[in-house]
Design a protein around this motif. Sequence first.
Motif, short mmCIF file in Angstrom:
data_model
loop_
_atom_site.label_atom_id
_atom_site.label_comp_id
_atom_site.label_asym_id
_atom_site.label_seq_id
_atom_site.Cartn_x
_atom_site.Cartn_y
_atom_site.Cartn_z
N ILE A 121 0.87 -1.17 0.00
CA ILE A 121 0.00 0.00 0.00
C ILE A 121 0.90 1.22 0.00
N LYS A 122 0.78 2.03 -1.04
CA LYS A 122 1.69 3.16 -1.21
C LYS A 122 1.00 4.49 -0.95
N MET A 123 1.81 5.49 -0.58
CA MET A 123 1.29 6.84 -0.38
C MET A 123 0.65 7.30 -1.68
N PRO A 124 -0.66 7.62 -1.65
CA PRO A 124 -1.34 7.98 -2.89
C PRO A 124 -1.12 9.44 -3.27
N ALA A 125 -1.27 9.75 -4.55
CA ALA A 125 -1.31 11.13 -5.02
C ALA A 125 -2.78 11.54 -5.05
N THR B 177 4.15 0.35 7.89
CA THR B 177 5.56 0.73 7.81
C THR B 177 5.80 2.22 8.04
N VAL B 178 4.75 3.03 7.95
CA VAL B 178 4.87 4.47 8.23
C VAL B 178 3.87 4.82 9.32
N VAL C 99 5.98 3.14 0.30
CA VAL C 99 5.19 2.05 0.88
C VAL C 99 4.85 2.41 2.32
N ILE C 100 3.55 2.54 2.63
CA ILE C 100 3.15 2.93 3.98
C ILE C 100 2.60 1.75 4.77
N ALA C 101 2.26 0.67 4.08
CA ALA C 101 1.77 -0.53 4.75
C ALA C 101 1.85 -1.69 3.77
N VAL C 102 1.78 -2.90 4.32
CA VAL C 102 1.80 -4.10 3.51
C VAL C 102 0.59 -4.95 3.88
N MET C 103 -0.15 -5.37 2.86
CA MET C 103 -1.34 -6.17 3.07
C MET C 103 -1.07 -7.61 2.64
#
Length: 427
Positions: A5-9, A60-61, A73-77
């Motif tokens: 899960i990545k930081m979105p724009a 992760t953040v 990457v702010i989290a992993v699912m």
Amino acid sequence: MSIEIKMPALSPTMEEGTLAKWLVKEGDTVKSGDLLAEIETDKATMEFEAVDEGVIGKITVPEGTDNVKVGTVIAVMAGEGEDVPAAAAPAPTPAPAPAAKTEATPAPTPAPTATSAKANGADTGSRIKASPLAKRLAAEKGVDLASLSGSGPNGRIVKADLDGAKPGAAPAAAAPTPSAPAPAAAPAEHKPVWYDESIPHEEEKLSNIRKTIARRLTESKQTIPHIYLTVDIRLDALLKLRSELNKALEPRGVKLSVNDLLIKALGVALIQTPKCNVTYTGDRLIKYSRADVSVAVSTPTGLITPIIRDAAGVSVSSISTQMKDLAGRAKEGKLQPQEYQGGTASLSNMGMFGIKQFEAVINPPQGMIMAIGAGEKRPYVIDDSLQIATIMSATGSFDHRAIDGADGAELMKTFKALVEAPMGMIA
């Protein structure tokens, strides 16, 4: 298979944001459409939804982290029944290769290592936390801030920490070498500003919204040559029309404000004066065929400008309904990017604060902004006789690169005529 899960724009201009709050925790099961986090962008705080389903294996953040770059990457699912592999989480930024051992301070590098940052109270891998006064005194004494431990809040280095500190070669003063070029200068808005720490005070961290306001207003005043044109406008006819319209609209639960009618007037004036409904791009002039009016709204986090699309073409009752909705959600930080980004011109009304006249700063890339002052009873010449009338001062700020003074004057004349004879703009 695990999913990053990545930081979105969340807006076209967003490059980084603050992960304000996690709405899930590790181990939670989520499905598409579930809210994952609140992200503070450069304009608003927005909710971030999941697009996949699975279990939140690792965050992760942490929440409250500033300056998270888009794509980080702010989290992993994890998928159902799957453990999150350790390799899925982003690896920490490797520290730069150590310089040759010496008793002196190492040569400067573009950023401190994660280890040195942690030891000296810095944000992770970013900068040393120190008060502006401490930074100034350290520079004067030649003290390396990286050699000190901060006693202030959250490890911040303050003036007292420099007492007894021995001068030494600070990283910024180290002699440059071909293999270690000096880092680029920090943006102007981040340069330390001296203030008197002896005066009782508190520090408030700037939100991304406030930082963006500061950056854009500085950019506007530094790059756009403003020209200001002011007219006095008689409001009596508009106030009378507003009263009549509100009586007619009462069964529909709509109550028009003076501002709603001024938005309409500006929209019509822009269509009637197309040379002012433009954007200057450097080598081209963009001429708009529709007037989208951005309206300044004050919120707890700063100014934002929701947009009334096609202000000339929609009814004043629609403008009123839209503004109530947009202003309410703006104050809650719930606007979507398309609701505040764009626009062809702006309107800023400070009349409710009793401000008689002011000159507003252009909202780039727009070509003009209309500043509205308070309506007040004044002596005014009507039909060659001095009478008392309700008068309002309006000041247009124009981008002189794109709009000549005569064209700006034509728009102000048209706007004045529409307000003084308002039936013409709603017919």
